[in-house]
Design a protein around this motif. Structure first.
Motif, PDB file in Angstrom:
ATOM      1  N   LYS A   5      38.923  46.723  38.667  1.00 17.94           N
ATOM      2  CA  LYS A   5      37.576  47.179  38.343  1.00 17.94           C
ATOM      3  C   LYS A   5      37.601  48.464  37.513  1.00 17.94           C
ATOM      4  O   LYS A   5      37.019  48.546  36.436  1.00 17.94           O
ATOM      5  CB  LYS A   5      36.794  47.415  39.636  1.00 17.94           C
ATOM      6  N   CYS A   6      38.287  49.496  38.034  1.00 20.86           N
ATOM      7  CA  CYS A   6      38.323  50.792  37.348  1.00 20.86           C
ATOM      8  C   CYS A   6      39.597  50.995  36.529  1.00 20.86           C
ATOM      9  O   CYS A   6      39.739  51.996  35.827  1.00 20.86           O
ATOM     10  CB  CYS A   6      38.160  51.927  38.353  1.00 20.86           C
ATOM     11  N   ASN A   7      40.562  50.046  36.678  1.00 20.01           N
ATOM     12  CA  ASN A   7      41.828  50.080  35.928  1.00 20.01           C
ATOM     13  C   ASN A   7      42.695  51.302  36.240  1.00 20.01           C
ATOM     14  O   ASN A   7      43.542  51.692  35.426  1.00 20.01           O
ATOM     15  CB  ASN A   7      41.561  50.014  34.416  1.00 20.01           C
ATOM     16  N   LYS A   8      42.474  51.917  37.417  1.00 18.58           N
ATOM     17  CA  LYS A   8      43.289  53.061  37.825  1.00 18.58           C
ATOM     18  C   LYS A   8      44.409  52.608  38.759  1.00 18.58           C
ATOM     19  O   LYS A   8      44.210  51.707  39.573  1.00 18.58           O
ATOM     20  CB  LYS A   8      42.419  54.107  38.527  1.00 18.58           C
ATOM     21  N   GLU A   9      45.555  53.239  38.636  1.00 20.30           N
ATOM     22  CA  GLU A   9      46.683  52.906  39.518  1.00 20.30           C
ATOM     23  C   GLU A   9      46.578  53.737  40.796  1.00 20.30           C
ATOM     24  O   GLU A   9      46.441  54.958  40.753  1.00 20.30           O
ATOM     25  CB  GLU A   9      48.009  53.192  38.816  1.00 20.30           C
ATOM     26  N   LYS A  10      46.640  53.057  41.943  1.00 19.53           N
ATOM     27  CA  LYS A  10      46.485  53.723  43.233  1.00 19.53           C
ATOM     28  C   LYS A  10      47.493  53.167  44.225  1.00 19.53           C
ATOM     29  O   LYS A  10      48.084  52.108  44.001  1.00 19.53           O
ATOM     30  CB  LYS A  10      45.058  53.529  43.771  1.00 19.53           C
ATOM     31  N   ASN A  11      47.687  53.896  45.328  1.00 17.04           N
ATOM     32  CA  ASN A  11      48.584  53.422  46.389  1.00 17.04           C
ATOM     33  C   ASN A  11      48.040  52.136  47.011  1.00 17.04           C
ATOM     34  O   ASN A  11      46.829  51.894  47.024  1.00 17.04           O
ATOM     35  CB  ASN A  11      48.742  54.486  47.473  1.00 17.04           C
ATOM     36  N   ASP A  12      48.930  51.332  47.557  1.00 16.59           N
ATOM     37  CA  ASP A  12      48.536  50.060  48.141  1.00 16.59           C
ATOM     38  C   ASP A  12      47.510  50.226  49.263  1.00 16.59           C
ATOM     39  O   ASP A  12      46.653  49.369  49.461  1.00 16.59           O
ATOM     40  CB  ASP A  12      49.766  49.320  48.687  1.00 16.59           C
ATOM     41  N   ASN A  13      47.612  51.337  49.997  1.00 14.28           N
ATOM     42  CA  ASN A  13      46.683  51.522  51.114  1.00 14.28           C
ATOM     43  C   ASN A  13      45.251  51.830  50.659  1.00 14.28           C
ATOM     44  O   ASN A  13      44.352  51.992  51.482  1.00 14.28           O
ATOM     45  CB  ASN A  13      47.185  52.615  52.060  1.00 14.28           C
ATOM     46  N   LYS A  14      45.061  51.942  49.351  1.00 16.02           N
ATOM     47  CA  LYS A  14      43.723  52.145  48.798  1.00 16.02           C
ATOM     48  C   LYS A  14      43.043  50.812  48.451  1.00 16.02           C
ATOM     49  O   LYS A  14      41.979  50.791  47.833  1.00 16.02           O
ATOM     50  CB  LYS A  14      43.793  53.016  47.530  1.00 16.02           C
ATOM     51  N   PHE A  15      43.677  49.718  48.854  1.00 20.16           N
ATOM     52  CA  PHE A  15      43.136  48.389  48.599  1.00 20.16           C
ATOM     53  C   PHE A  15      42.990  47.656  49.933  1.00 20.16           C
ATOM     54  O   PHE A  15      43.926  47.635  50.741  1.00 20.16           O
ATOM     55  CB  PHE A  15      44.052  47.589  47.670  1.00 20.16           C
ATOM     56  N   PHE A  16      41.835  47.059  50.167  1.00 16.97           N
ATOM     57  CA  PHE A  16      41.603  46.363  51.436  1.00 16.97           C
ATOM     58  C   PHE A  16      42.503  45.143  51.584  1.00 16.97           C
ATOM     59  O   PHE A  16      42.790  44.450  50.602  1.00 16.97           O
ATOM     60  CB  PHE A  16      40.131  45.910  51.542  1.00 16.97           C
ATOM     61  N   LYS A  17      42.895  44.876  52.821  1.00 18.87           N
ATOM     62  CA  LYS A  17      43.653  43.668  53.109  1.00 18.87           C
ATOM     63  C   LYS A  17      42.702  42.476  53.166  1.00 18.87           C
ATOM     64  O   LYS A  17      41.518  42.633  53.441  1.00 18.87           O
ATOM     65  CB  LYS A  17      44.396  43.800  54.441  1.00 18.87           C
ATOM     66  N   THR A  18      43.225  41.299  52.900  1.00 14.60           N
ATOM     67  CA  THR A  18      42.428  40.082  52.987  1.00 14.60           C
ATOM     68  C   THR A  18      43.029  39.147  54.024  1.00 14.60           C
ATOM     69  O   THR A  18      44.255  39.060  54.150  1.00 14.60           O
ATOM     70  CB  THR A  18      42.330  39.362  51.629  1.00 14.60           C
ATOM     71  N   ARG A  19      42.165  38.449  54.738  1.00 12.41           N
ATOM     72  CA  ARG A  19      42.625  37.500  55.751  1.00 12.41           C
ATOM     73  C   ARG A  19      42.565  36.065  55.245  1.00 12.41           C
ATOM     74  O   ARG A  19      42.870  35.147  55.972  1.00 12.41           O
ATOM     75  CB  ARG A  19      41.737  37.609  56.995  1.00 12.41           C
ATOM     76  N   SER A  20      42.097  35.898  54.032  1.00 16.57           N
ATOM     77  CA  SER A  20      41.907  34.546  53.525  1.00 16.57           C
ATOM     78  C   SER A  20      43.220  33.769  53.507  1.00 16.57           C
ATOM     79  O   SER A  20      44.258  34.279  53.088  1.00 16.57           O
ATOM     80  CB  SER A  20      41.314  34.587  52.116  1.00 16.57           C
ATOM     81  N   SER A  21      43.135  32.515  53.927  1.00 15.90           N
ATOM     82  CA  SER A  21      44.321  31.646  53.950  1.00 15.90           C
ATOM     83  C   SER A  21      44.571  31.002  52.591  1.00 15.90           C
ATOM     84  O   SER A  21      45.535  30.267  52.418  1.00 15.90           O
ATOM     85  CB  SER A  21      44.137  30.548  55.005  1.00 15.90           C
ATOM     86  N   PHE A  22      43.701  31.286  51.623  1.00 15.70           N
ATOM     87  CA  PHE A  22      43.833  30.663  50.316  1.00 15.70           C
ATOM     88  C   PHE A  22      44.504  31.568  49.283  1.00 15.70           C
ATOM     89  O   PHE A  22      44.394  31.335  48.096  1.00 15.70           O
ATOM     90  CB  PHE A  22      42.452  30.235  49.799  1.00 15.70           C
ATOM     91  N   THR A  23      45.156  32.597  49.733  1.00 15.48           N
ATOM     92  CA  THR A  23      45.909  33.448  48.825  1.00 15.48           C
ATOM     93  C   THR A  23      47.168  33.947  49.522  1.00 15.48           C
ATOM     94  O   THR A  23      47.186  34.131  50.742  1.00 15.48           O
ATOM     95  CB  THR A  23      45.068  34.652  48.352  1.00 15.48           C
ATOM     96  N   ASN A  24      48.201  34.133  48.749  1.00 10.32           N
ATOM     97  CA  ASN A  24      49.460  34.658  49.291  1.00 10.32           C
ATOM     98  C   ASN A  24      49.498  36.186  49.251  1.00 10.32           C
ATOM     99  O   ASN A  24      50.425  36.795  49.783  1.00 10.32           O
ATOM    100  CB  ASN A  24      50.647  34.097  48.483  1.00 10.32           C
TER     101      ASN A  24
END
Length: 285
Positions: A5-24
């Motif tokens: 969205k903002c094209n900024k590089e951030k640490n992984d913990n700044k991105f929400f986890k997903t529980r969806s079974s349709f993505t690895n």
């Protein structure tokens, strides 16, 4: 990670986890800050869309509690600690009430659509889901197991969401939904590269089976070639035998059926010409 969205590089913990079974992937491509801004600007509709996207339940008491105070980051932490095994289908009943208030139409969402696609969508989206579902089903898709059915439903939801995001020029969201749609399509076995020979032939393995399928297709029969100079049924054969029997009594050579059919055509033309001539005389034409 780089936020889509903002094209900024951030640490992984700044991105929400997903529980969806349709993505690895363990985390989504949009950072927490952008998600928080998007939800605050879009309200409840954006919140429910995000929770469906990451397959996390909406729990009314938690979202409106003092500890959460409508903050998506705090809400996600609370869910991870206390409801880690729940998915979006475990959302409480008030999601349905909220979704109905947000539907611009005065129509209520039919219960069968809610039961099939899950709660929380606007009426127009439910209609689009069902239209896509019917289109694939009517195209010959066979749901061999409940897993195929569930995957097909997920595909319809994600594909429609992709199309909506593209129409809104929200390419980042469309990209995310498109990934889920592709994985759901693979699970449902509706990707063209997954088709086997028997899938494309509808399981037909013998000429006899092909004949039965063709005979059952009413729209095909009308354009199939007919052997006009051959007997079509038992009546034709009986007439052919009788004509040759009479000719034999008269000492004449037997005739081929093609000659009989030629005689039919000649008599038909004479009859049609006679009708036209009579109509001309009577002034009907």
């Amino acid at each position: 990670m780089i936020c889509s969205k903002c094209n900024k590089e951030k640490n992984d913990n700044k991105f929400f986890k997903t529980r969806s079974s349709f993505t690895n992937k363990e985390r989504i491509d949009t950072c927490n800050e952008c998600i928080d801004t998007q939800i605050k600007n879009g309200g409840m509709d954006e919140l429910l869309k995000f929770l469906r996207f990451v397959d996390t339940p909406f729990l009314n008491k938690i979202w409106f509690s003092d500890k959460v105070n409508e903050n998506i980051g705090t809400y996600m932490k609370n869910i991870a600690l206390n409801n880690k095994n729940d998915t979006y289908v475990n959302s409480d009943i008030e999601v349905k009430q909220i979704s109905k208030l947000e539907v611009e139409s005065n129509e209520e969402v039919p219960e069968d659509l809610v039961e099939r696609f899950g709660p929380g969508y606007p009426l127009e989206e439910y209609k689009a889901f069902q239209k896509k579902y019917d289109f694939i089903k009517n195209g010959g898709y066979q749901e061999n197991t409940t897993m195929h059915t569930e995957a097909l439903i997920k595909y319809c939801i994600f594909q429609i969401k992709t199309e909506i995001a593209l129409a809104q020029n929200d390419l980042a969201t469309a990209k995310e939904y498109a990934k889920f749609a592709k994985e759901a399509a693979s699970a449902a076995k509706i990707n063209p590269n997954q088709f086997k020979k028997e899938d494309l032939s509808n399981g037909i393995e013998a000429f006899g089976e092909l004949s039965r399928v063709i005979e059952g297709a009413k729209d095909v029969i009308a354009v199939l070639p007919k052997f006009r100079e051959r007997p079509q049924d038992k009546v034709d054969v009986t007439l052919w035998c009788y004509i040759n029997y009479v000719r034999d009594l008269q000492g004449l050579e037997p005739v081929k059926y093609s000659e009989i059919y030629k005689f039919y055509d000649e008599i038909k033309k004479e009859y049609e010409n006679a009708i036209i001539t009579d109509e001309v005389k009577s002034g009907d034409l």
